[in-house]
Design a protein around this motif. Structure first.
Motif, PDB file in Angstrom:
ATOM      1  N   MET A   1       0.850  -1.184   0.000  1.00 39.66           N
ATOM      2  CA  MET A   1       0.000   0.000   0.000  1.00 39.66           C
ATOM      3  C   MET A   1       0.882   1.229   0.000  1.00 39.66           C
ATOM      4  O   MET A   1       1.731   1.387   0.865  1.00 39.66           O
ATOM      5  N   PRO A   2       0.678   2.123  -0.962  1.00 37.74           N
ATOM      6  CA  PRO A   2       1.489   3.331  -1.007  1.00 37.74           C
ATOM      7  C   PRO A   2       1.205   4.224   0.199  1.00 37.74           C
ATOM      8  O   PRO A   2       0.098   4.287   0.698  1.00 37.74           O
ATOM      9  N   ASN A   3       2.233   4.876   0.657  1.00 34.57           N
ATOM     10  CA  ASN A   3       2.090   5.858   1.723  1.00 34.57           C
ATOM     11  C   ASN A   3       1.938   7.206   1.038  1.00 34.57           C
ATOM     12  O   ASN A   3       2.914   7.811   0.639  1.00 34.57           O
ATOM     13  N   ARG A   4       0.730   7.650   0.853  1.00 38.54           N
ATOM     14  CA  ARG A   4       0.426   8.830   0.060  1.00 38.54           C
ATOM     15  C   ARG A   4       0.777  10.115   0.788  1.00 38.54           C
ATOM     16  O   ARG A   4       0.547  10.259   1.980  1.00 38.54           O
ATOM     17  N   GLU A   5       1.297  11.052   0.006  1.00 40.85           N
ATOM     18  CA  GLU A   5       1.506  12.417   0.474  1.00 40.85           C
ATOM     19  C   GLU A   5       0.829  13.335  -0.516  1.00 40.85           C
ATOM     20  O   GLU A   5       0.839  13.083  -1.721  1.00 40.85           O
ATOM     21  N   ALA A   6       0.233  14.401  -0.017  1.00 42.58           N
ATOM     22  CA  ALA A   6      -0.504  15.322  -0.874  1.00 42.58           C
ATOM     23  C   ALA A   6       0.448  16.178  -1.691  1.00 42.58           C
ATOM     24  O   ALA A   6       1.458  16.666  -1.183  1.00 42.58           O
ATOM     25  N   THR A   7       0.087  16.362  -2.960  1.00 46.31           N
ATOM     26  CA  THR A   7       0.856  17.258  -3.823  1.00 46.31           C
ATOM     27  C   THR A   7       0.005  18.439  -4.272  1.00 46.31           C
ATOM     28  O   THR A   7       0.506  19.315  -4.957  1.00 46.31           O
ATOM     29  N   ASP A   8      -1.280  18.462  -3.902  1.00 47.90           N
ATOM     30  CA  ASP A   8      -2.150  19.602  -4.216  1.00 47.90           C
ATOM     31  C   ASP A   8      -3.262  19.672  -3.160  1.00 47.90           C
ATOM     32  O   ASP A   8      -3.415  18.752  -2.350  1.00 47.90           O
ATOM     33  N   PRO A   9      -4.049  20.763  -3.138  1.00 49.43           N
ATOM     34  CA  PRO A   9      -5.082  20.921  -2.111  1.00 49.43           C
ATOM     35  C   PRO A   9      -6.143  19.822  -2.115  1.00 49.43           C
ATOM     36  O   PRO A   9      -6.623  19.421  -1.051  1.00 49.43           O
ATOM     37  N   ASP A  10      -6.540  19.319  -3.284  1.00 45.96           N
ATOM     38  CA  ASP A  10      -7.538  18.248  -3.328  1.00 45.96           C
ATOM     39  C   ASP A  10      -7.007  16.982  -2.679  1.00 45.96           C
ATOM     40  O   ASP A  10      -7.724  16.302  -1.935  1.00 45.96           O
ATOM     41  N   GLU A  11      -5.759  16.645  -2.938  1.00 41.34           N
ATOM     42  CA  GLU A  11      -5.156  15.468  -2.314  1.00 41.34           C
ATOM     43  C   GLU A  11      -5.034  15.678  -0.807  1.00 41.34           C
ATOM     44  O   GLU A  11      -5.273  14.757  -0.022  1.00 41.34           O
ATOM     45  N   ALA A  12      -4.684  16.889  -0.383  1.00 39.91           N
ATOM     46  CA  ALA A  12      -4.576  17.183   1.051  1.00 39.91           C
ATOM     47  C   ALA A  12      -5.924  17.008   1.741  1.00 39.91           C
ATOM     48  O   ALA A  12      -6.002  16.433   2.831  1.00 39.91           O
ATOM     49  N   LYS A  13      -7.017  17.485   1.119  1.00 40.05           N
ATOM     50  CA  LYS A  13      -8.362  17.313   1.693  1.00 40.05           C
ATOM     51  C   LYS A  13      -8.726  15.838   1.776  1.00 40.05           C
ATOM     52  O   LYS A  13      -9.267  15.390   2.789  1.00 40.05           O
ATOM     53  N   THR A  14      -8.434  15.074   0.720  1.00 47.34           N
ATOM     54  CA  THR A  14      -8.720  13.644   0.721  1.00 47.34           C
ATOM     55  C   THR A  14      -8.023  12.968   1.889  1.00 47.34           C
ATOM     56  O   THR A  14      -8.641  12.222   2.650  1.00 47.34           O
ATOM     57  N   LEU A  15      -6.736  13.221   2.049  1.00 48.61           N
ATOM     58  CA  LEU A  15      -5.971  12.579   3.122  1.00 48.61           C
ATOM     59  C   LEU A  15      -6.431  13.051   4.501  1.00 48.61           C
ATOM     60  O   LEU A  15      -6.469  12.263   5.452  1.00 48.61           O
ATOM     61  N   ALA A  16      -6.824  14.320   4.634  1.00 47.57           N
ATOM     62  CA  ALA A  16      -7.327  14.826   5.921  1.00 47.57           C
ATOM     63  C   ALA A  16      -8.652  14.160   6.281  1.00 47.57           C
ATOM     64  O   ALA A  16      -8.870  13.781   7.441  1.00 47.57           O
ATOM     65  N   ASP A  17      -9.543  13.998   5.295  1.00 49.96           N
ATOM     66  CA  ASP A  17     -10.821  13.317   5.548  1.00 49.96           C
ATOM     67  C   ASP A  17     -10.599  11.875   5.978  1.00 49.96           C
ATOM     68  O   ASP A  17     -11.256  11.380   6.889  1.00 49.96           O
ATOM     69  N   ILE A  18      -9.680  11.189   5.302  1.00 53.53           N
ATOM     70  CA  ILE A  18      -9.384   9.800   5.641  1.00 53.53           C
ATOM     71  C   ILE A  18      -8.890   9.710   7.084  1.00 53.53           C
ATOM     72  O   ILE A  18      -9.328   8.849   7.841  1.00 53.53           O
ATOM     73  N   GLU A  19      -8.019  10.628   7.464  1.00 54.36           N
ATOM     74  CA  GLU A  19      -7.484  10.638   8.827  1.00 54.36           C
ATOM     75  C   GLU A  19      -8.595  10.901   9.847  1.00 54.36           C
ATOM     76  O   GLU A  19      -8.687  10.237  10.875  1.00 54.36           O
ATOM     77  N   ALA A  20      -9.487  11.840   9.540  1.00 56.72           N
ATOM     78  CA  ALA A  20     -10.526  12.228  10.491  1.00 56.72           C
ATOM     79  C   ALA A  20     -11.712  11.257  10.525  1.00 56.72           C
ATOM     80  O   ALA A  20     -12.258  10.999  11.591  1.00 56.72           O
ATOM     81  N   TYR A  21     -12.119  10.743   9.368  1.00 59.37           N
ATOM     82  CA  TYR A  21     -13.375   9.995   9.288  1.00 59.37           C
ATOM     83  C   TYR A  21     -13.216   8.533   8.876  1.00 59.37           C
ATOM     84  O   TYR A  21     -14.197   7.795   8.858  1.00 59.37           O
ATOM     85  N   GLY A  22     -12.034   8.111   8.489  1.00 61.32           N
ATOM     86  CA  GLY A  22     -11.827   6.732   8.049  1.00 61.32           C
ATOM     87  C   GLY A  22     -11.962   6.540   6.557  1.00 61.32           C
ATOM     88  O   GLY A  22     -11.595   5.500   6.022  1.00 61.32           O
ATOM     89  N   CYS A  23     -12.526   7.548   5.864  1.00 61.28           N
ATOM     90  CA  CYS A  23     -12.622   7.489   4.406  1.00 61.28           C
ATOM     91  C   CYS A  23     -12.844   8.896   3.869  1.00 61.28           C
ATOM     92  O   CYS A  23     -13.097   9.827   4.625  1.00 61.28           O
ATOM     93  N   HIS A  24     -12.726   9.018   2.578  1.00 59.16           N
ATOM     94  CA  HIS A  24     -13.052  10.256   1.875  1.00 59.16           C
ATOM     95  C   HIS A  24     -14.171   9.915   0.910  1.00 59.16           C
ATOM     96  O   HIS A  24     -14.214   8.809   0.371  1.00 59.16           O
ATOM     97  N   ILE A  25     -15.103  10.834   0.704  1.00 54.46           N
ATOM     98  CA  ILE A  25     -16.224  10.610  -0.201  1.00 54.46           C
ATOM     99  C   ILE A  25     -16.141  11.617  -1.338  1.00 54.46           C
ATOM    100  O   ILE A  25     -15.997  12.814  -1.098  1.00 54.46           O
ATOM    101  N   LEU A  26     -16.222  11.099  -2.555  1.00 57.98           N
ATOM    102  CA  LEU A  26     -16.249  11.966  -3.723  1.00 57.98           C
ATOM    103  C   LEU A  26     -17.638  11.934  -4.332  1.00 57.98           C
ATOM    104  O   LEU A  26     -18.233  10.857  -4.446  1.00 57.98           O
ATOM    105  N   TYR A  27     -18.130  13.096  -4.714  1.00 59.92           N
ATOM    106  CA  TYR A  27     -19.411  13.197  -5.402  1.00 59.92           C
ATOM    107  C   TYR A  27     -19.118  13.740  -6.791  1.00 59.92           C
ATOM    108  O   TYR A  27     -18.531  14.802  -6.941  1.00 59.92           O
TER     109      TYR A  27
END
Length: 159
Positions: A1-27
């Motif tokens: 499993m890759p250890n992801r690091e954000a390279t832009d604001p959308d990736e940073a939000k995705t990783l922050a949501d995963i940390e806070a809620y256990g997943c990220h949801i895209l609509y």
């Protein structure tokens, strides 16, 4: 499993949501003939359960359903293809979990492909009946309902 690091604001939000809620949801908004849909990122990594996709519902309801699914799998509940389950939709309606064909991944699950560094993850589709209790595969289902909630268990149709 890759250890992801954000390279832009959308990736940073995705990783922050995963940390806070256990997943990220895209609509994903409707486009041309394709209805809107929502899907999870990282549920399989965190909880060993398939990612979830819902097609044709409004953003708030889609997010609520995916959050409920994440909560339930985090608490050890398991769901499988073909299983009916309650508690995801209001009005006492059950839903059913359907399979998603891997050929559907590139068109629908770009962020999962990014996170998992390829298509090595599972996704289930949460399928729901209309307000009359008719499922999209039922003969009584009208064309609008079938187009609003296409089933992803087959490869995409050639265009």
């Amino acid at each position: 499993m890759p250890n992801r690091e954000a390279t832009d604001p959308d990736e940073a939000k995705t990783l922050a949501d995963i940390e806070a809620y256990g997943c990220h949801i895209l609509y994903v908004l409707a486009e041309d003939e394709l209805p809107p849909f929502a899907y999870s990122v990282r549920i399989e990594h965190n909880f060993k359960a398939p990612e979830l996709v819902i097609i044709g519902l409004k953003p708030e309801l889609s997010q609520s359903i995916i959050n409920e699914y994440c909560r339930r799998v985090r608490n050890g509940e398991t769901f499988s293809i073909g299983q009916r389950a309650s508690g995801f939709l209001g009005g006492g309606f059950d839903c059913q979990f359907g399979s998603v064909h891997p050929d559907q991944y590139p068109e629908h699950f770009g962020w999962d492909i990014w996170f998992y560094d390829g298509p090595d993850f599972r996704v289930m589709q949460l399928v729901y009946p209309n307000t009359s209790g008719i499922w999209p595969w039922d003969a009584e289902a009208d064309e609008w309902f079938r187009k609003r909630q296409p089933l992803l268990d087959q490869p995409p149709s050639p265009t």
